[in-house]
Design an enzyme around this catalytic site. Sequence first.
Site, short mmCIF file in Angstrom:
data_model
loop_
_atom_site.label_atom_id
_atom_site.label_comp_id
_atom_site.label_asym_id
_atom_site.label_seq_id
_atom_site.Cartn_x
_atom_site.Cartn_y
_atom_site.Cartn_z
CG ASP A 22 20.54 -8.68 -2.75
OD1 ASP A 22 19.77 -9.64 -2.64
OD2 ASP A 22 20.24 -7.64 -3.40
CG ASP A 94 13.62 -7.78 -4.09
OD1 ASP A 94 14.19 -8.27 -5.08
OD2 ASP A 94 13.33 -6.59 -4.00
CG HIS A 137 6.47 -9.52 0.87
ND1 HIS A 137 5.52 -8.76 0.22
CD2 HIS A 137 7.20 -8.63 1.61
CE1 HIS A 137 5.68 -7.49 0.53
NE2 HIS A 137 6.67 -7.36 1.36
CG ASP A 174 5.07 -3.78 5.44
OD1 ASP A 174 5.95 -4.20 6.21
OD2 ASP A 174 5.30 -3.41 4.28
CG HIS A 176 6.88 -3.34 0.90
ND1 HIS A 176 7.58 -2.98 2.03
CD2 HIS A 176 7.61 -2.89 -0.15
CE1 HIS A 176 8.68 -2.35 1.69
NE2 HIS A 176 8.74 -2.28 0.38
CG ASP A 267 7.69 -1.09 5.43
OD1 ASP A 267 8.14 -2.11 4.87
OD2 ASP A 267 6.50 -0.99 5.80
CE1 TYR A 307 11.43 -2.74 5.23
CE2 TYR A 307 13.19 -4.02 6.24
CZ TYR A 307 11.95 -3.97 5.62
OH TYR A 307 11.22 -5.11 5.41
C1 LIG Z 1 8.39 -7.15 5.08
C2 LIG Z 1 8.52 -6.10 3.98
O1 LIG Z 1 7.24 -5.85 3.42
O2 LIG Z 1 8.94 -4.87 4.54
N1 LIG Z 1 9.45 -6.55 2.96
C3 LIG Z 1 9.84 -5.57 1.96
C4 LIG Z 1 10.62 -6.20 0.81
C5 LIG Z 1 11.13 -5.13 -0.16
C6 LIG Z 1 11.80 -5.77 -1.36
N2 LIG Z 1 12.33 -4.76 -2.28
C7 LIG Z 1 13.48 -4.07 -1.73
C8 LIG Z 1 14.11 -3.13 -2.76
C9 LIG Z 1 15.19 -2.31 -2.10
N3 LIG Z 1 15.09 -0.92 -2.52
ZN LIG Z 2 7.31 -3.64 3.99
#
Ligand SMILES: CC(O)(O)NCCCCNCCCN
Ligand SMILES: [Zn+2]
Length: 680
Positions: A22, A94, A137, A174, A176, A267, A307
């Site tokens: 995935d 996701d 999330h 974060d 996101h 991130d 990440y």
């Molecule tokens: C905890 C967090 O905020 O880091 N979760 C981030 C989820 C990202 C979902 N999309 C990924 C797409 C891959 N390119």
């Molecule tokens: Zn994030």
Amino acid sequence: MKMGTALIYDEEMTKYKLLWVDPACKIEVPERLIVSYEALVKSGLADRCVSIPVREATEAEILLAHSEEYLEAVKKTPFMHLEELMTFTQKYGDVYFHPNIYHCAKLAVGATLQLVDNVMTGKVRNGMALVRPPGHHSQSSAANGFCVFNNVAIAAQYAKKHHKAKRVLIVDWDVHHGQGVQYCFEDDPSVLYFSWHRYEHQSFWPNLKESDFDNVGSGKGAGFNVNVPWNKVGMGNSDYLAVFFHVLLPVAYEFSPDLVFICAGFDSAIGDPEGHMSATPDIFAHLTHLLMNLADGKVCAVLEGGYNLTSLAQSVCQTVQTLLGDPAPRPAQLGGACESALESIHSARSIHKKYWSCLQHAAAPFPEEPSSKLRRLAQQGGSQGPEGDAGGDAQREEPEKVEEKEEEEIVWPEPLRRVAPSLRSALLLPDAAECPDGCARFSPAHGPGPLERARLRKSYLKESEDEASVTLLYNLTALLGQMEKNEIRNGLALVPDVSMAATLLTSASLSKRVLLVWVGEGPVPSQIIEEEKTLVVHIDSMEPHEAQSKYYIPIPLKKGCGDTAGVVQAVLGLLLPLGYQYEPGLVLLARPPRCQVEGGLWQQLTCLLQGLALGHTLVLLQENETAPVGITASALLGNPAPSLGPLVAPGPEDVGSFEGLRLRLQTDWPLLQTTAPEKR
Ligand SMILES: CC(O)(O)NCCCCNCCCN
Ligand SMILES: [Zn+2]
């Protein structure tokens, strides 16, 4: 005073991973926790923390933020085989499930609650929970974005319910948007949720309209949700600090929380495949430092995303090392926020000006931006406006699609080692004054020789001055010398004449740049003002007047330094941006006679300034005013300043003069900017 930084981690939370292909989820790997914890161990930071064991959250605790149906469904996943797990996963976005993820998700919540218990009961001052799966999330009945249970949302509810927390601040750095947290506290005025996030005009995941700046919360919660969307990638240290100085901190100090959570996602650091930002790991030392004097220092950092295993580990170490009280590294080459960041800052400040008195002076939306969402909202009286109002957007040019560039190798310098001098605080006191515990009375290795005495007498003293004054001046220069050699971190001196001491220290300092913060009645000795290696920021009730030079900045307060709200806004919105941009090697904090600043605020100021100059702060107090000695020593020793309580509005005339000052100075000091240069 409670001490100690908790570190909560258990390798059991590494025991789940993606079992199928995935692309959206492949970055969320167990190694994220492993490299973070190993970096803390390798750097010696883990041993300096109080290790607290994790526990499983109970079902009742999970139900603080999730529905029974959702919990019942997740409870079945440990018994599912691969196909069932994949089918179950399809219901959500996701995120992925694994036979052991429910167990790990309960440990992630439990770890966070353990952190809250230990901080709220005073067993530790602050701490960090290194957990996975992340949480911000996940929603009442949905897993999302690698998150199963909303660790921080549950913990905030738990703190309110079991620890009588009245006002909880959640800072989500974060990259996101933690929409799960936003939904949970949408109409709750006791939880202030702040989030910045990559947005790119809704073209970035999770592509939600409600992640934009105009979602301020609803009902009684209006104003208690602050979104700062990043509409471009590449945001850096200056952008992050500008948001803290001009959006988050003024509101946070006005809110005056009794507990702070950090949704500590890394991130948002350079090198991350999700964020594509440019901020370097050391910035998290400053972001953490700037939050540590809220809520009497009760700060709970909880890992979310991150990440890039290199910048993640470095950023985690920067954060924990600051929670432990080590000096923050020197922020390198700060400029102003970029234009896109300024638009986001301006939007957030404008939409929130009706909710927060500290933002009253936030500029109104620009008249000549008909297409701006802000403009349209202003026409509708700043409300959220009807959902369907696409009018203005239609005029907006198509948001350019950000092509995810090929993963080219992004490199950045490893953060410098942050060495805390063996002695933290040295005090220069008259023999009569007693030395507060925890500090060391400073006495130089040897006294001044006759030549030294003559030089000091000639340069700084009238011939008549007695020997004691010469010795004091000599001791001051010796203390300064040991600070600048990083043998002592900071110091406090009780002097007969603050002006003369400040004059001596600014000229004797070997630093290329000295920041002198003068709090109270002047005049500041002209010799200091003429010293081009010194930036003087003078806060007092003087009449607003043109700044005589780029390096002498008067900040006028109508009601003088007794006006706590005014001083706080001056410190957060003017002094700190100036100080960070100036990047001094030494900070002098001078308290002239009859200074009106009240104790807690004086401690806030003494604490906040320690984020500069590797913590080399030298405080000058008037000899016959010994009252501030104890509280100043406490702040210099790294004890959090007391919470000031909810703040009232700064005086309107001060508001005007701050804005005038900002507009006049921001060309020389771009970190003062809060709005994009108006479009030509
Ligand atoms: C905890 C967090 O905020 O880091 N979760 C981030 C989820 C990202 C979902 N999309 C990924 C797409 C891959 N390119
Ligand atoms: Zn994030």
